[in-house]
Enzyme design. Structure first.
Site, PDB file in Angstrom:
ATOM      1  N   LEU A 238       8.802   9.543  13.879  1.00  0.00           N
ATOM      2  CA  LEU A 238       8.705   9.180  12.524  1.00  0.00           C
ATOM      3  C   LEU A 238       7.390   9.724  11.852  1.00  0.00           C
ATOM      4  O   LEU A 238       6.239   9.389  12.314  1.00  0.00           O
ATOM      5  CB  LEU A 238       8.815   7.887  12.136  1.00  0.00           C
TER       6      LEU A 238
ATOM      7  N   ARG B 199      -4.103   5.883   2.778  1.00  0.00           N
ATOM      8  CA  ARG B 199      -5.521   5.523   3.364  1.00  0.00           C
ATOM      9  C   ARG B 199      -6.382   6.275   3.986  1.00  0.00           C
ATOM     10  O   ARG B 199      -7.685   6.021   3.980  1.00  0.00           O
ATOM     11  CB  ARG B 199      -5.334   4.029   4.118  1.00  0.00           C
TER      12      ARG B 199
HETATM   13  C1  UD1 Z   1       5.822  -0.466  10.925  1.00  0.00           C
HETATM   14  C2  UD1 Z   1       6.764  -1.368  11.429  1.00  0.00           C
HETATM   15  C3  UD1 Z   1       5.911  -2.695  12.023  1.00  0.00           C
HETATM   16  C4  UD1 Z   1       5.288  -2.286  13.172  1.00  0.00           C
HETATM   17  C5  UD1 Z   1       4.252  -0.977  12.839  1.00  0.00           C
HETATM   18  C6  UD1 Z   1       3.765  -0.546  14.106  1.00  0.00           C
HETATM   19  C7  UD1 Z   1       8.770  -1.157   9.886  1.00  0.00           C
HETATM   20  C8  UD1 Z   1       9.388  -1.715   8.739  1.00  0.00           C
HETATM   21  N1  UD1 Z   1       7.418  -1.684  10.454  1.00  0.00           N
HETATM   22  O1  UD1 Z   1       4.895  -0.759  10.156  1.00  0.00           O
HETATM   23  O2  UD1 Z   1       7.086  -3.667  12.223  1.00  0.00           O
HETATM   24  O3  UD1 Z   1       4.590  -3.341  13.504  1.00  0.00           O
HETATM   25  O4  UD1 Z   1       4.938   0.000  12.286  1.00  0.00           O
HETATM   26  O5  UD1 Z   1       2.697   0.485  13.796  1.00  0.00           O
HETATM   27  O6  UD1 Z   1       9.289  -0.531  10.537  1.00  0.00           O
HETATM   28  N2  UD1 Z   1       7.422   6.770   7.963  1.00  0.00           N
HETATM   29  C9  UD1 Z   1       8.701   7.692   7.625  1.00  0.00           C
HETATM   30  N3  UD1 Z   1       9.398   7.127   6.406  1.00  0.00           N
HETATM   31  C10 UD1 Z   1       9.449   6.233   5.744  1.00  0.00           C
HETATM   32  C11 UD1 Z   1       8.290   5.471   5.969  1.00  0.00           C
HETATM   33  C12 UD1 Z   1       7.536   5.599   7.012  1.00  0.00           C
HETATM   34  O7  UD1 Z   1       8.714   8.516   8.206  1.00  0.00           O
HETATM   35  O8  UD1 Z   1      10.074   6.300   4.853  1.00  0.00           O
HETATM   36  C13 UD1 Z   1       6.936   6.906   9.025  1.00  0.00           C
HETATM   37  C14 UD1 Z   1       5.315   6.803   8.623  1.00  0.00           C
HETATM   38  O9  UD1 Z   1       4.908   8.146   8.451  1.00  0.00           O
HETATM   39  C15 UD1 Z   1       4.895   6.144  10.102  1.00  0.00           C
HETATM   40  C16 UD1 Z   1       5.742   5.460  10.535  1.00  0.00           C
HETATM   41  O10 UD1 Z   1       7.062   5.720   9.954  1.00  0.00           O
HETATM   42  O11 UD1 Z   1       4.632   7.182  11.191  1.00  0.00           O
HETATM   43  C17 UD1 Z   1       5.524   3.786  10.477  1.00  0.00           C
HETATM   44  O12 UD1 Z   1       5.364   3.830   9.125  1.00  0.00           O
HETATM   45  P1  UD1 Z   1       4.412   2.730   8.196  1.00  0.00           P
HETATM   46  O13 UD1 Z   1       4.529   2.843   6.868  1.00  0.00           O
HETATM   47  O14 UD1 Z   1       3.088   3.408   8.917  1.00  0.00           O
HETATM   48  O15 UD1 Z   1       4.725   1.250   9.026  1.00  0.00           O
HETATM   49  P2  UD1 Z   1       4.090   0.083   9.199  1.00  0.00           P
HETATM   50  O16 UD1 Z   1       3.827  -0.673   7.904  1.00  0.00           O
HETATM   51  O17 UD1 Z   1       2.759   0.752   9.891  1.00  0.00           O
END
Ligand code: UD1
Ligand code: CA
Length: 425
Positions: free
Chosen positions: A8, A15
């Site tokens: 992902l 940030r």
């Molecule tokens: C997510 C998890 C959380 C976990 C944490 C670990 C969910 C809802 N939450 O939270 O439980 O503890 O990761 O690091 O999954 N991304 C996409 N498309 C989107 C949204 C996000 O590709 O629409 C990717 C981001 O680029 C990132 C990853 O998914 O690489 C995680 O997304 P992020 O928004 O950082 O999730 P967290 O709030 O960290």
């Protein structure tokens, strides 16, 4: 092996306060996404990178560097569950396991992923989530367990009750899925939560409801899933990575005089009894032999191969070069796009002028065995100094020098007797 990975990398990375997509930020000259793609290199046979924010740049990076990975566009970005659902069309007829990772966790190792997938396979799990314990679990999704200890669900920080927030076991964001059993979940996720997103974490509850075999795998070293969300995190990750690299090198018989001021990339191999002196910075991919002395204050920029018994001294910068055994580059030099033979001696202040700013091309310098270069020499590439030749101090070498000859450019030294004395009179 029947394993595909989904990474992902579509999120915004607000940030970081950067024009560069978060996953393209670098540690030791390698992107965060590069670390994650390398960690699955020998585990998965096909990799999908979900791109969205700054998609073109991330696509370009993947295409140019990772032939075993494909990018899939997620637009708009509606959450981690939505992100994974983007691969559903590509995996419609796939009958195997899918490993899900985040592009912003560069410290994850191939060994951990191998253990994780083996665990998943050995218990015939349909869905395994990696968890770990943090003294301060803030911002992570919490792993909620039943009274009997089995998994119940994952609750995000923003949706958690005070009791749930007190839980120290968190979701690492790494999952292994039996694709055929889980794929229908992606059309059934809802965005009924505090962030209005389709959470990937909801597949745990979905799996339980559908009587699937759902498990958690607890990772002991919580640093491996350390995520990069800010510049401070980036610096912290570099420090974690470095500490691990230096400990490994010291265990293998390398002397690191001052670990606090030494920076070495994880893609650098170093042989036994080599000594790394303080304030040395080594980035990219390099191979250094045994019994070498590197630094203090040396800078190796990647693509460097150093054979045994080589000395690279203070304020020496080396990039894309092969330096053969028993050769010395003692002080204040730049060696780039070069090949140095055995028993070569490079005088202080020698520069390989490898870059032509007009044609914007780089050229090679070749110094054969037993060549001696006098101090303050400029080697204007492309140029070759054949075996045993010497170059006088202060020479600008613009032609190839035949074996065992002397190359020298020097205007005659004038001596003006009593010149100073007359000025003072
Ligand atoms: C997510 C998890 C959380 C976990 C944490 C670990 C969910 C809802 N939450 O939270 O439980 O503890 O990761 O690091 O999954 N991304 C996409 N498309 C989107 C949204 C996000 O590709 O629409 C990717 C981001 O680029 C990132 C990853 O998914 O690489 C995680 O997304 P992020 O928004 O950082 O999730 P967290 O709030 O960290
Ligand atoms: Ca994150």
């Amino acid at each position: 092996m029947n394993l595909k990975s989904v990474i992902l990398a579509a999120g915004k990375g607000t940030r970081m306060k950067s024009n560069l997509p978060k996953v393209l930020h670098e540690i030791y000259g390698k992107t965060l996404l590069g670390y994650v793609l390398d960690s699955v290199k020998n585990i998965a046979d096909e990799n999908f990178v979900i791109v969205g924010h700054h998609a073109e740049e991330v696509e370009k990076f993947v295409k140019e560097n990772y032939t075993n990975a494909k990018t899939v566009l997620q637009s708009p970005q509606l959450g981690t569950g939505h992100a994974v659902s983007m691969v559903c069309p590509s995996l419609e007829n796939y009958d195997g396991q899918v490993l899900i990772l985040c592009g912003d966790t560069p410290l994850i190792t191939a060994e951990t992923l191998e253990k994780f997938v083996s665990f998943h396979n050995s218990v015939k799990s349909d869905l395994t989530v990696m968890s770990t314990l943090f003294a301060d679990p803030t911002n992570y999704g919490r792993i909620i367990r039943e009274q009997n200890g089995t998994l119940k669900c994952i609750v995000e920080e923003k949706d958690a009750t005070p009791e749930q927030k007190a839980v120290k076991e968190v979701n690492a964001g790494i999952y292994c899925l039996n694709w055929n059993k889980i794929k229908t979940a992606f059309s059934q996720l809802t965005s009924n939560n505090a962030q209005g997103e389709y959470y990937l974490t909801d597949i745990i509850e979905w799996g339980k409801k559908n009587s699937l075999n759902v498990n958690a795998y607890i990772l002991e070293d919580n640093r491996e899933i350390f995520g990069i969300n800010s510049r401070a995190n980036l610096a912290q990750a570099t420090e974690y990575m470095t500490e691990k690299v230096l400990n490994k090198l010291m265990t293998e018989g390398v002397t690191v005089v001052d670990p606090k001021s030494t920076w070495i990339s994880p893609d650098t191999e170093i042989g036994q009894d080599t000594v790394i002196y303080p304030s040395t910075y080594i980035e990219g991919k390099n191979k250094i032999g045994s019994n070498c002395k590197i630094g203090p204050c040396a800078h190796l920029r990647g693509g460097v191969t150093v054979d045994d018994n080589v000395k690279i001294g203070n304020f020496v910068e080396v990039k894309k070069a092969h330096i053969k055994s028993n050769t010395n580059v003692g002080h204040l030099s730049y060696i780039g796009d070069s090949e140095l033979g055995e028993h070569v001696n490079i005088g202080a202040g020698t520069i390989t002028a490898n870059y032509d700013p007009i044609s914007k091309t780089k050229s090679k310098t070749v110094l054969k065995d037993h060549v001696k270069i006098g101090s303050n020499t400029v080697l204007v590439a492309p140029v070759e100094v054949d075996e045993g030749a010497n170059i006088g101090a202060g020479t600008v070498v613009t032609k190839n020098i035949p074996a065992w000859s002397l190359g020298i450019t020097r205007s005659p030294l004038k001596i003006l007797t009593d010149w100073v004395k007359k000025k003072l009179d």
